[in-house]
Design a protein around this motif. Sequence first.
Motif, PDB file in Angstrom:
ATOM      1  N   UNK A  61      -4.954   4.814 -69.946  1.00 48.96           N
ATOM      2  CA  UNK A  61      -4.435   6.179 -70.007  1.00 48.96           C
ATOM      3  C   UNK A  61      -4.094   6.640 -68.603  1.00 48.96           C
ATOM      4  N   UNK A  62      -2.977   7.321 -68.496  1.00 47.81           N
ATOM      5  CA  UNK A  62      -2.527   7.884 -67.236  1.00 47.81           C
ATOM      6  C   UNK A  62      -2.485   9.399 -67.435  1.00 47.81           C
ATOM      7  N   UNK A  63      -3.314  10.117 -66.687  1.00 47.53           N
ATOM      8  CA  UNK A  63      -3.377  11.571 -66.807  1.00 47.53           C
ATOM      9  C   UNK A  63      -2.624  12.182 -65.636  1.00 47.53           C
ATOM     10  N   UNK A  64      -1.616  12.999 -65.962  1.00 48.59           N
ATOM     11  CA  UNK A  64      -0.813  13.676 -64.942  1.00 48.59           C
ATOM     12  C   UNK A  64      -1.146  15.162 -65.025  1.00 48.59           C
ATOM     13  N   UNK A  65      -1.641  15.722 -63.938  1.00 52.34           N
ATOM     14  CA  UNK A  65      -1.970  17.144 -63.881  1.00 52.34           C
ATOM     15  C   UNK A  65      -0.867  17.884 -63.137  1.00 52.34           C
ATOM     16  N   UNK A  66      -0.360  18.954 -63.745  1.00 56.79           N
ATOM     17  CA  UNK A  66       0.647  19.794 -63.102  1.00 56.79           C
ATOM     18  C   UNK A  66      -0.012  21.148 -62.841  1.00 56.79           C
ATOM     19  N   UNK A  67      -0.208  21.458 -61.568  1.00 55.49           N
ATOM     20  CA  UNK A  67      -0.908  22.676 -61.179  1.00 55.49           C
ATOM     21  C   UNK A  67      -0.014  23.905 -61.357  1.00 55.49           C
ATOM     22  N   UNK A  73      -0.346  15.902 -59.755  1.00 55.91           N
ATOM     23  CA  UNK A  73      -1.479  15.107 -59.315  1.00 55.91           C
ATOM     24  C   UNK A  73      -1.729  13.978 -60.308  1.00 55.91           C
ATOM     25  N   UNK A  74      -1.930  12.762 -59.790  1.00 56.80           N
ATOM     26  CA  UNK A  74      -2.342  11.617 -60.602  1.00 56.80           C
ATOM     27  C   UNK A  74      -3.504  10.948 -59.884  1.00 56.80           C
ATOM     28  N   UNK A  75      -4.625  10.818 -60.558  1.00 54.63           N
ATOM     29  CA  UNK A  75      -5.825  10.187 -60.002  1.00 54.63           C
ATOM     30  C   UNK A  75      -6.221  10.766 -58.644  1.00 54.63           C
ATOM     31  N   UNK A  76      -6.160  12.074 -58.507  1.00 56.27           N
ATOM     32  CA  UNK A  76      -6.588  12.728 -57.284  1.00 56.27           C
ATOM     33  C   UNK A  76      -5.583  12.696 -56.151  1.00 56.27           C
ATOM     34  N   UNK A  77      -4.368  12.160 -56.395  1.00 56.89           N
ATOM     35  CA  UNK A  77      -3.333  12.114 -55.361  1.00 56.89           C
ATOM     36  C   UNK A  77      -2.200  13.049 -55.737  1.00 56.89           C
TER      37      UNK A  77
END
Length: 140
Positions: A61-67, A73-77
């Motif tokens: 799973x690849x979790x992409x966070x959009x603030x 952000x992906x994996x803290x980057x």
Amino acid sequence: MKLRVADEDEPGINLTPMVDVVFNLLVFFMLATTFAERERLLDLELPFASATNTRAPEPRELVINVARDGAVWIDGRSLQGEELTQVLSEAAARDARTLVTIRGDRRGYYDEIVRVLDVCMQAGLENVSLGALTDGQSSR
């Protein structure tokens, strides 16, 4: 004079199974908090959805966070532009069926979420979903 007859075995409680259960619970909660850490990296308020998918997520799973401010952000980057395209293209090259979850802040800009979704599709990722909370979940 009355003689007291000694009981063969005094009844007792065996605590070994209870100790085993407690240690198993301890290990379970320690692992559960470790896996939940990446979910708490960013302060996102997810929107609510009434329908849910109850099947278990696939292992990759690849979790992409959009603030809220549009940062991705992906994996803290933090990734922008070509970096995001590169990471998603590499994930698609490994396995196009990789589960991708885009988690966007509900008070953020929707166009940034659509842009990330578009980059996922251009990279060739087939299994993309948007993260949302059900009524009983907390957003943090």
